[in-house]
Design an enzyme around this catalytic site. Structure first.
Site, short mmCIF file in Angstrom:
data_model
loop_
_atom_site.label_atom_id
_atom_site.label_comp_id
_atom_site.label_asym_id
_atom_site.label_seq_id
_atom_site.Cartn_x
_atom_site.Cartn_y
_atom_site.Cartn_z
CE LYS A 182 -1.85 3.71 11.20
NZ LYS A 182 -1.60 5.06 11.13
CG ASN A 183 3.53 -2.13 7.07
OD1 ASN A 183 2.79 -1.28 6.55
ND2 ASN A 183 4.73 -2.39 6.60
#
Ligand SMILES: *Cc1c(COP(=O)(O)O)cnc(C)c1O
Length: 373
Positions: A182-183
Site C-alpha cells: 500500500k502507499n
C-alpha cells in the site's frame, strides 16, 4: 538489468534508526508510539477518531462489527476487489451482495446501488480501487436515504482526496491497510477512522481481548474480543512513513502521468481512469484483451518476468472464486468485474522508480505483445 517488482516499500535509514531505538527501549508492543501514530493519523484525516490495528482486514471486520453488521444482514460490496472485502462480511455471519463496477474506474457502479438494496441491507462497502475515490457524495446520499452504514475499504486510498477532502476525513467508517504494497506501510497493519468516541472505545475493546479498563485501574472483560493490537515497532515505522506519504503520493502521480504519456497515443489495452490530483495511485492497472491477443495472461506475465519486470493481477472477480461459486454466486452476473478479472495486469509502480523505469516497462510490454505468436 535491474529487476522491477510491481510494488516495493520505501524504508529509509532514518526509519531503520528510529526502529532500532524502539527495539532497544525495552517496550516493543502497543505503547506510546501506537498512541502517537493514532494521533498523527487522526490529524492527517482532519481530526477524526483513529484506532490502529494489525491489518486492513482486521480493520474491515471490526468496522462491520461496530456498524452493527451481524448474522443474516446483507452488505453491498463491489464484485471487483481483493477477496478480503467480501470475506470479512462472511466472517460476520452476514451476506455479501455484489454489485458490478465501472470499466474505466474499476470502482463500484453507484447507479447499480439502489437496485441491490433490500430490507436486510445493513451496510455498503465502497472500495476506492487503486486509490481512485468512489463518487462518495452520491453514495453517501443513497446510504442516508436507506439508512445504511458505510464502511469504506480504503486499503488503497491513504493519501487520496475526494473533492478536496482526504479519504478518511469524512463519511462514516473508513478502513486503511498498511501492508507493504500500500502507499504507506507498518509491515502489517491497518486503521479505522470513525466519528464517535463510543465506536473508538468499542474498537479498543475488540482489538484486545474484550478488555475494558476502569478508572480505578481494575480491568474487566466485556466481550469475546480478539487480538488485533499494533506493536510500537510497527507504529514507529508508520509514523516515519506518514511523514513521507505526501512525497510518495507526488512521485506516484508523476510516474502515473509518464505511463499515460507513454501509453495513451497507441494504447495496448484499456487504461485506468486518470482521475485528478486527489488520486493516490496505489496501482497502475491495464486491461489487455488476452482473448484476441493469442496469449494468456500467464504467458504475458512470464514473458515480462523473463525481461525483469514483474506483473501483478489485481484481482480475479470475487464471485468467480471457488469459495463464492460454492456459495452459489455467479461471475457472469457481473460482466464488467468478470472482464476486468480476466484482462487486468498491474504494472510496476512505487516511489523509488525512475522515469526511465516506466519507459522500460512500456517498451518491454509493447515488444512482448508484438512478438506474441
Ligand atoms: C490490502 C487490501 C485489504 C486487506 O488489507 P491487509 O492489511 O492486507 O489485511 C483489503 N482490501 C483491499 C482492497 C486491499 O487491497
Amino acid at each position: 538489468m535491474t529487476y522491477l517488482p510491481f510494488s516495493r516499500p520505501d524504508i529509509d535509514e532514518h526509519t531503520i534508526e528510529a526502529v532500532s531505538q524502539v527495539l532497544r527501549s525495552g517496550w516493543i508492543t502497543t505503547g506510546p508510539y501506537v498512541t502517537k501514530f493514532e494521533s498523527a493519523l487522526s490529524s492527517y484525516v482532519g481530526g477524526r477518531k483513529v484506532r490502529a490495528l494489525t491489518s486492513g482486514t482486521a480493520a474491515l471486520e471490526i468496522a462491520l462489527m461496530i456498524a452493527g453488521v451481524g448474522k443474516g444482514d446483507e452488505v453491498i460490496v463491489p464484485a471487483m476487489s481483493f477477496a478480503a472485502s467480501a470475506n470479512v462480511i462472511l466472517r460476520r455471519g452476514a451476506v455479501p451482495v455484489f454489485v458490478d463496477v465501472e470499466l474505466a474506474s474499476r470502482n463500484l457502479n453507484v447507479s447499480l446501488l439502489e437496485a441491490a438494496i433490500s430490507s436486510r441491507t445493513r451496510a455498503v462497502m465502497p472500495v476506492h480501487f487503486a486509490g481512485l475515490p468512489v463518487d462518495m457524495d452520491r453514495l453517501l446520499q443513497i446510504a442516508r436515504k436507506f439508512d445504511l452504514r458505510v464502511v469504506e475499504d480504503a486499503a488503497h486510498a491513504i493519501g487520496s482526496e475526494y473533492r478536496g477532502r482526504r479519504i478518511g476525513a469524512f463519511g462514516d467508517i473508513a478502513c486503511f491497510s498498511f501492508h507493504p504494497n500500500k502507499n504507506m506501510t507498518t509491515i502489517e497493519g491497518g486503521a479505522i477512522a470513525c466519528n464517535h468516541a463510543d465506536e473508538a472505545r468499542l474498537i479498543e475493546v475488540e482489538r484486545f481481548h474484550g478488555i475494558e479498563r476502569h478508572a480505578d485501574g481494575n480491568i474487566d472483560v466485556i466481550s469475546a474480543g480478539g487480538k488485533f493490537n499494533l506493536s510500537d515497532v510497527s507504529a514507529r515505522i508508520g509514523l516515519a512513513q506518514l511523514e513521507r506519504l505526501d512525497a510518495f503520493g507526488k512521485r506516484r502521480r508523476e510516474l502515473a502521468s509518464i505511463y499515460f504519456h507513454e501509453l495513451s497515443a497507441d494504447p495496448p489495452g484499456i487504461l485506468p481512469e486518470a482521475g485528478d490530483e486527489g488520486h493516490c495511485w496505489n496501482m497502475f492497472t491495464l486491461l489487455l484483451p488476452f482473448d484476441r491477443l493469442g496469449m494468456t495472461r500467464t504467458q504475458f506475465q512470464q514473458a515480462m518476468g523473463k525481461r525483469g519486470i514483474a506483473i501483478g493481477v489485481h484481482y480475479p472477480c470475487i464471485p468467480g472464486l471457488t469459495l463464492y461459486r460454492q456459495l452459489d454466486y455467479r461471475e457472469e452476473r457481473f460482466p464488467i468485474a468478470s472482464r476486468i478479472g480476466r484482462e487486468t495486469v498491474t504494472l510496476p509502480l512505487f516511489p523509488a522508480m525512475t522515469d526511465d523505469d516506466v519507459r522500460r516497462v512500456c517498451s518491454t510490454l509493447r515488444g512482448v505483445l508484438a512478438n506474441r505468436s
